[in-house]
Design a protein around this motif. Sequence first.
Motif, short mmCIF file in Angstrom:
data_model
loop_
_atom_site.label_atom_id
_atom_site.label_comp_id
_atom_site.label_asym_id
_atom_site.label_seq_id
_atom_site.Cartn_x
_atom_site.Cartn_y
_atom_site.Cartn_z
N TRP A 1 27.61 27.75 -23.68
CA TRP A 1 26.32 27.87 -23.00
C TRP A 1 25.14 27.79 -23.95
O TRP A 1 24.07 27.26 -23.60
N GLU A 2 25.31 28.28 -25.18
CA GLU A 2 24.19 28.27 -26.12
C GLU A 2 23.76 26.85 -26.47
O GLU A 2 22.58 26.57 -26.71
N ASP A 3 24.73 25.91 -26.50
CA ASP A 3 24.41 24.52 -26.81
C ASP A 3 23.48 23.91 -25.76
O ASP A 3 22.78 22.92 -26.05
N HIS A 4 23.50 24.47 -24.55
CA HIS A 4 22.73 23.88 -23.46
C HIS A 4 21.42 24.61 -23.18
O HIS A 4 20.68 24.21 -22.27
N ILE A 5 21.12 25.65 -23.95
CA ILE A 5 19.87 26.39 -23.75
C ILE A 5 18.63 25.48 -23.83
O ILE A 5 17.72 25.60 -23.01
#
Length: 310
Positions: A85-89
Motif C-alpha cells: 500500500w505504501e508504494d501507491h500512496i
Amino acid sequence: MDFAMGFSRSRQGHDAIWVIVDRLTKSAHFLPIRQTDPVDRLAQVYVKEIVRLHGVPKTDGQSKKTIQALEDLLRLCVLDFGGSWEDHIPLIEFAYNNSFQSSIGMAPYKALYGRKCRTPLTLTEVGDRQEMGATFVDETVKKVNLIKERLKAAQDRQQKYYNQKHRFIEFQVGDFVYVKVSSMKGVSRFDRVSKLSPRYVGPFKILERIGKSTYWLLLSDQMSDVHNVFHVSTLRKWISDSGKKVSADEVEIQENLRYEEEPELILAYDVRKLRSKQIPMVKVQWKHRSAREATWEKESDIRKSYPYLF
C-alpha cells in the motif's frame, strides 16, 4: 488539520498514514510513518514534506465529514493494495487532490495552483506509452481508476451519513451568525478535547458566500488569528439556550476554534475505588458552564493545575 490512522505494516515497515489537509483548498498530503516514531522523527518528516513546500502553516479545524471520508478512502485502498500500500500512496494522494470538491467548487489541485492538472489517465497517448512503457502506463491507469472508484464510494457513504443527521441550512450575505467552538479543560496533557457540550461565539456578519456551504465572516479583533471562512455546519443563526453562548471578550479563541475552560469551584469530593488502588476525585464547576455540566476530575490533576481552588 492533521490526523493519523493505523494500518497493517507495509513492506517498508510503516504502519500508519499521517494525513495533513489544508482547510481552505482541501488539498492533502498522505505521509507514511511508524506509530512508534519519536517526535523528532515526525518533525523531520513534517519539515521535509510540508514546510519545504508550503512554509509553516497554521493549524486549523476541519469538518468531521472530511476526516471520515479520507479514513474510508485510505482503508479501502490499503485493503486493495495489501502489503504494497505504501508504494501507491503518491497515486492515492494525486487522485484525491484532483477530485472535485463541492465545498470549494473545484478540485483541490486547481484551488492550490490555479489550473487543472494533467492526470495519469492521459498517459494512454502514443508518445507517452512509447517513452514510459506500455505496461507501466496500463498499470498506472488501472490503479488510478481503482482509487477514484474507492474515493467516490467513500465520499458517497459519508455524504449519506451526513445527510441523515443534518438538515440543510442556508444563510444570506448580511445575516448575523454564531460560530461553534469547543473547550479544553486543560487539566491533563492527555485530555486535549473536552467532553463538554459546544459553545457559540458571536454574532458575526456574513460578508460572502463561497460555494454551496461555506461562508466568509467578519470576525472580531479578539479572533484575528482564526481563519474567517466557515462551513455551514459550524454556524447557527440563533440560539434559544443563552447558556450556550460565550463572549469572545471573555475567552481566548484559538486558531482551531477551541478555548481553555477554567475551573471556578470545587463542588464535591469522592474516591473512585479500583481493584488495587483508590483515586481521590473532585467535582468541578467550570467558569462558563452550568452546574449540570460539572465534571468529575482527578484531584491530583486539579491540585497541580489549579492549586488556588484548595
